[in-house]
Design an enzyme around this catalytic site. Structure first.
Site, PDB file in Angstrom:
ATOM      1  N   MET A   1       0.916  -0.639  -0.039  1.00 55.36           N
ATOM      2  CA  MET A   1      -0.383   0.164   0.312  1.00 55.36           C
ATOM      3  C   MET A   1       1.118   1.143  -0.063  1.00 55.36           C
ATOM      4  O   MET A   1       1.524   1.479   0.899  1.00 55.36           O
ATOM      5  CB  MET A   1      -1.010   0.081   1.698  1.00 55.36           C
ATOM      6  CG  MET A   1      -1.981   0.427   1.899  1.00 55.36           C
ATOM      7  SD  MET A   1      -2.676   1.073   3.362  1.00 55.36           S
ATOM      8  CE  MET A   1      -1.573   1.878   3.945  1.00 55.36           C
TER       9      MET A   1
ATOM     10  N   HIS B   1       7.130  -2.158  10.156  1.00 54.89           N
ATOM     11  CA  HIS B   1       6.679  -3.589   9.113  1.00 54.89           C
ATOM     12  C   HIS B   1       7.314  -2.405   8.205  1.00 54.89           C
ATOM     13  O   HIS B   1       8.640  -1.543   8.307  1.00 54.89           O
ATOM     14  CB  HIS B   1       5.472  -2.250   9.701  1.00 54.89           C
ATOM     15  CG  HIS B   1       4.834  -3.002   7.870  1.00 54.89           C
ATOM     16  ND1 HIS B   1       4.361  -4.259   7.958  1.00 54.89           N
ATOM     17  CD2 HIS B   1       4.286  -2.603   6.885  1.00 54.89           C
ATOM     18  CE1 HIS B   1       3.638  -4.735   7.117  1.00 54.89           C
ATOM     19  NE2 HIS B   1       3.407  -3.382   6.480  1.00 54.89           N
TER      20      HIS B   1
ATOM     21  N   ASP C   1       6.576  -4.561  14.644  1.00 55.68           N
ATOM     22  CA  ASP C   1       5.232  -3.812  13.483  1.00 55.68           C
ATOM     23  C   ASP C   1       4.124  -2.447  13.816  1.00 55.68           C
ATOM     24  O   ASP C   1       3.734  -3.185  15.106  1.00 55.68           O
ATOM     25  CB  ASP C   1       4.375  -4.598  12.501  1.00 55.68           C
ATOM     26  CG  ASP C   1       3.523  -4.250  11.373  1.00 55.68           C
ATOM     27  OD1 ASP C   1       3.618  -2.839  11.679  1.00 55.68           O
ATOM     28  OD2 ASP C   1       3.505  -4.867  10.366  1.00 55.68           O
TER      29      ASP C   1
ATOM     30  N   SER D   1       3.663  -6.663   2.643  1.00 56.97           N
ATOM     31  CA  SER D   1       3.001  -5.851   3.406  1.00 56.97           C
ATOM     32  C   SER D   1       1.352  -6.474   2.349  1.00 56.97           C
ATOM     33  O   SER D   1       1.222  -7.636   2.256  1.00 56.97           O
ATOM     34  CB  SER D   1       2.412  -4.461   2.767  1.00 56.97           C
ATOM     35  OG  SER D   1       2.212  -3.786   4.259  1.00 56.97           O
ATOM     36  N   GLN D   2       0.225  -5.828   1.556  1.00 55.94           N
ATOM     37  CA  GLN D   2      -0.514  -6.552   0.970  1.00 55.94           C
ATOM     38  C   GLN D   2      -1.114  -7.088  -0.269  1.00 55.94           C
ATOM     39  O   GLN D   2      -1.736  -7.863  -0.083  1.00 55.94           O
ATOM     40  CB  GLN D   2      -2.455  -4.824   0.798  1.00 55.94           C
ATOM     41  CG  GLN D   2      -1.516  -4.250  -0.201  1.00 55.94           C
ATOM     42  CD  GLN D   2      -2.596  -2.831  -0.165  1.00 55.94           C
ATOM     43  OE1 GLN D   2      -3.138  -2.422   0.716  1.00 55.94           O
ATOM     44  NE2 GLN D   2      -2.928  -2.305  -1.378  1.00 55.94           N
TER      45      GLN D   2
END
Ligand SMILES: *[C@@H]1O[C@H](CO)[C@@H](O)[C@H](O)[C@H]1NC(C)=O
Ligand SMILES: *[C@@H]1O[C@H](CO)[C@@H](O)[C@H](O)[C@H]1NC(C)=O
Ligand SMILES: *[C@@H]1O[C@H](CO)[C@@H](O)[C@H](O)[C@H]1NC(C)=O
Length: 297
Positions: A32, A280, A224, A106-107
């Site tokens: 993202m 993250h 994170d 991530s996503q």
């Protein structure tokens, strides 16, 4: 005579020569607020991989036309549509025809898992999820730097209500929003995460396809501050009715009822759980090379 022997020798050798280029191609999917080819993020990682695995073909997926659209689509283009586009791109790339490994950031981690479940051809061998949110998220305490206005817009829509159909259909992050205080509504209205996690009906095809993976590597970021809860990166999530206590993959119905084949894969040693002791996506290059590169070599 000597020439003949030499030719026979060459003929025997040629299949070996043809397969010396044995690097498996890699498909990457950005996170993202990022895009396929930003030289400061994914572009940098691509360069690192190309240095570590000489001759490797890396395809970093661009969803849409150009960097701006690719970034915007990471917030505003229905995930089901994005996955369809990704499958199409992978299928039509001749260099991927014999199969590939994949790495999602991530996503992009859960999106590539969806590709594995929905699009078995060409085959995906190893799937590496770098901070993917496999049980979704409940909260976005922090956003990546470069896309502040889009991120603000996302928060406004989520505050309006993640399960309102307009928000579901148009906001990527709502599509993997899991509200532990309202699991029933999540199951009923999530147009993406509830489907890929077999919350309502079990699609046997998803289960069969996911189990075709050789390895499913999941990276969790130990510190994170962006993903809530961070355990979602290993398929954990908040126990229903509250947002403090977390269950693990092994404790979840998804696993105990083996709705997705993860239990079977675990028994076969196909699941790999790794931790980067950072925030993250803030892994070091050394950590990346030592822990992840072996799965794409
Ligand atoms: C190996 O294969 C990849 C993907 O097809 C190609 O891009 C690369 O140039 C090849 N490398 C060599 C040394 O032939
Ligand atoms: C199961 O998933 C496959 C692959 O995406 C899809 O083609 C099929 O329509 C799904 N089946 C059901 C019953 O939803
Ligand atoms: C969090 O960061 C500290 C300091 O770098 C580190 O020692 C610790 O192991 C990390 N925690 C986790 C759970 O990864």
């Amino acid at each position: 005579m000597e020439v003949q022997i030499f030719l026979v020798f060459l003929a025997c050798l040629s299949p070996v020569l043809a397969t010396t280029n044995s690097t498996v191609p890699l498909v990457m999917w950005h996170g993202m607020g990022d895009s396929c080819c930003n030289p400061l993020s994914l572009g940098h990682i691509q360069t690192l991989i190309e240095k570590e695995v000489p001759g490797i073909y890396v395809r970093s997926l661009e969803i849409g036309d150009g960097i701006v659209e690719d970034t915007t689509n990471g917030f505003l283009l229905n995930v089901n549509k994005q996955v369809e586009m990704a499958c199409q791109k992978i299928k039509s790339d001749p260099k991927l025809a014999n199969g590939y490994n994949s790495m999602g950031f991530s996503q992009g981690g859960q999106f590539l898992r969806t590709v594995a479940q929905r699009c078995p051809s060409p085959p995906m061998f190893n799937l590496i999820s770098v901070g993917g949110q496999h049980q979704g998220v409940f909260g976005f305490p922090r956003c990546p730097g470069a896309s502040v206005s889009l991120c603000d817009y996302m928060r406004k829509l989520l505050n309006l209500g993640a399960y309102i159909s307009f928000v579901q259909d148009n906001l990527v992050q709502a599509e993997y929003w899991q509200d532990p205080l309202n699991e029933a509504e999540y199951r009923q209205k999530s147009i993406y995460l509830a489907d890929i996690n077999q919350e309502n009906k079990v699609n046997e095809t998803y289960k069969t396809n996911l189990q075709k993976l050789k390895k499913f590597v999941m990276v969790m970021f130990g510190n994170d501050t962006m993903v809530q809860p961070k355990e979602s990166e290993w398929f954990g999530f908040y126990k229903a009715g509250q947002d403090k206590e977390v269950y693990t993959l092994q404790e979840s119905p998804l696993y105990t009822q083996d709705k997705l084949g993860l239990k079977a894969m675990d028994k076969q040693g196909k699941l790999v759980f790794l931790t980067s002791p950072t925030d993250h996506l803030q892994f070091t290059e050394t950590w990346f090379v030592q822990n992840l590169v072996p799965y794409i070599k």
